[in-house]
Write a protein that holds these residues in place. Structure first.
Motif, PDB file in Angstrom:
ATOM      1  N   ALA A 268      -5.996   1.574   5.268  1.00 17.12           N
ATOM      2  CA  ALA A 268      -6.200   1.944   4.014  1.00 17.12           C
ATOM      3  C   ALA A 268      -6.985   3.560   4.043  1.00 17.12           C
TER       4      ALA A 268
ATOM      5  N   VAL B 156      -3.752   0.069  -2.959  1.00 19.01           N
ATOM      6  CA  VAL B 156      -2.726  -1.036  -3.211  1.00 19.01           C
ATOM      7  C   VAL B 156      -2.204  -0.724  -4.633  1.00 19.01           C
TER       8      VAL B 156
ATOM      9  N   TRP C 169       0.688  -1.136  -0.209  1.00 19.87           N
ATOM     10  CA  TRP C 169       0.131   0.084   0.055  1.00 19.87           C
ATOM     11  C   TRP C 169       1.054   1.274  -0.139  1.00 19.87           C
TER      12      TRP C 169
END
Lengths: 272, 272
Positions: B244, B105, B100
């Motif tokens: 994320a 990603v 990441w």
């Protein structure tokens, strides 16, 4: 030393255990609900049967431990159950009894000395007061206690395992909880198998034959909010219903809500 | 004796542990779902972060142990986690990784040797495969396993406790059960706190912000029958979603379903 003096002495010389104090009051004729009496001490459901039926009833309890968890038994004809209280006399120490003949209640006396026979066997079964204390201690609210009414109870379509003349549906009690509380309630009551243990059902009353949650078969209705789950435990009313249905010639039980107060501690029933 | 030889020797001289055998295959480039691999051995979610963010992430896990139960950690810059496998190399032993950058990603390689840095810290978090094995062993059917699809997962409206840049909603996985099975599932998974433990919710999906149970945010939908209850467990996708969302400059995780296979035994995670 008499047994009575021994118990007295075992409590430290003078102070009565609150449980024994309660029994002595009931022995002398006092009656009334035992809810909240002698907090911390185990209360029990009572069933007394002639020896002729006691074997079948014992087997019924063995086969159906969730509604009928045995916490004490007398010898045949012996009114004492020393494991539940050294001086306990099962003929006098329950606030109010029901005397049954052929499946009908014929009397609700405050003692059963006049009915005692030397072929009687007494069974004391665990009661939900014990696990309710554990739920409250963990901060879970119990609706019927907040409303100061009786827990709602329902006949289900779940058949108990039968034994001799004893057969019938399991009776359950219901307490509504928010989902996370319901999960916690499963964990807490799992620790107490001798007082009904983990719930037997949650969430789908109709699946166990309950048509209308607002109309319990025993006790009082309590509201279930939209974000709550009704959680059902096996109930000690089951054996009383089964004894009534069996129409045995003679039996004695406690009157609902007026339980036997024992010297056992609720916390000692926790298996983990 | 080398570490590798020591592990070899500790298994009884010759036979590889199935878990180590799996890791060696992944180390040599094999990839694929680890579902059903090395049965009985603990699999883990992986999160690798620079030391600069590792403290906050560690605190995030500490504050949110149900979605983020830590079962192993590396030292800074050290790719080994001997407590999970003496020869384990976290750079190579996971079948497939996600690399990441800034919350995106950028690569899904089968090893991360090229990405390794001496400021990285690896966290291994418990995974539901462990408690599913326990549920199956107790005879409970697991719908998505029966259908050979992925477990349905949902973002909830339950906020995790935040720590530094790490914040976001808890992600949950769902397994439908009949009510008595749901109660049993609570009991069984309570024994395994290091792999998500007891459910966090059951019965009222909308109460935790799930609008449509047929539309999971991750994984595949499974049917919930009319007499069943959807039961929700905290899910190891939570930390990946949180990483994320935090858009940290650099992180490495496992690819979903392709977990780290450790030498720990699932049964050894039971606390009772």
């Amino acid at each position: 030393m008499t047994i009575s003096a021994a118990v007295q002495s075992s409590t430290g010389g003078g102070d009565l255990l609150p449980s024994r104090e309660a029994r002595l009051a009931y022995r002398s004729g006092k009656a009334g609900s035992t809810a909240g009496v002698a907090k911390g001490f185990v209360q029990g459901n009572l069933a007394i049967l002639p020896e002729k039926f006691a074997g079948s009833f014992h087997r019924f309890c063995q086969l159906n431990p969730k509604p009928c968890p045995i916490i004490g038994m007398s010898d045949v004809g012996d009114p004492r159950i020393p494991s539940l209280g050294l001086d306990l006399d099962i003929r006098t120490d329950v606030p109010r009894y029901r005397v049954w003949r052929d499946g009908e209640v014929i009397e609700e006396p405050t003692d059963v000395k006049a009915h005692w026979r030397d072929d009687l066997v007494a069974f004391v079964l665990g009661c939900s007061f014990s696990f309710e204390e554990a739920l409250l201690a963990e901060g879970l609210p119990i609706r019927h206690i907040e409303h100061d009414i009786r827990v709602p109870m329902y006949r289900t379509n779940v058949a108990c395992q039968s034994a001799g003349p004893f057969a019938g549906p399991m009776v359950v009690s219901m307490r509504p909880f928010k989902p996370a509380q319901a999960i916690r309630a499963v964990q807490i009551t799992t620790r107490f198998p001798s007082v009904h243990g983990a719930p037997v059902h949650l969430g789908h009353p109709h699946s166990i034959g309950i048509k209308d949650i607002a109309k319990p078969d025993y006790g009082d209705p309590v509201p279930v909010e939209a974000d709550e789950i009704p959680v059902f435990w096996a109930c000690g009313v089951t054996p009383q219903a089964v004894i009534a249905a069996a129409k045995v010639p003679f039996a004695i039980t406690h009157a609902p809500g007026l339980m036997l107060v024992t010297d056992l501690k609720n916390r000692d029933l926790a298996v983990l």
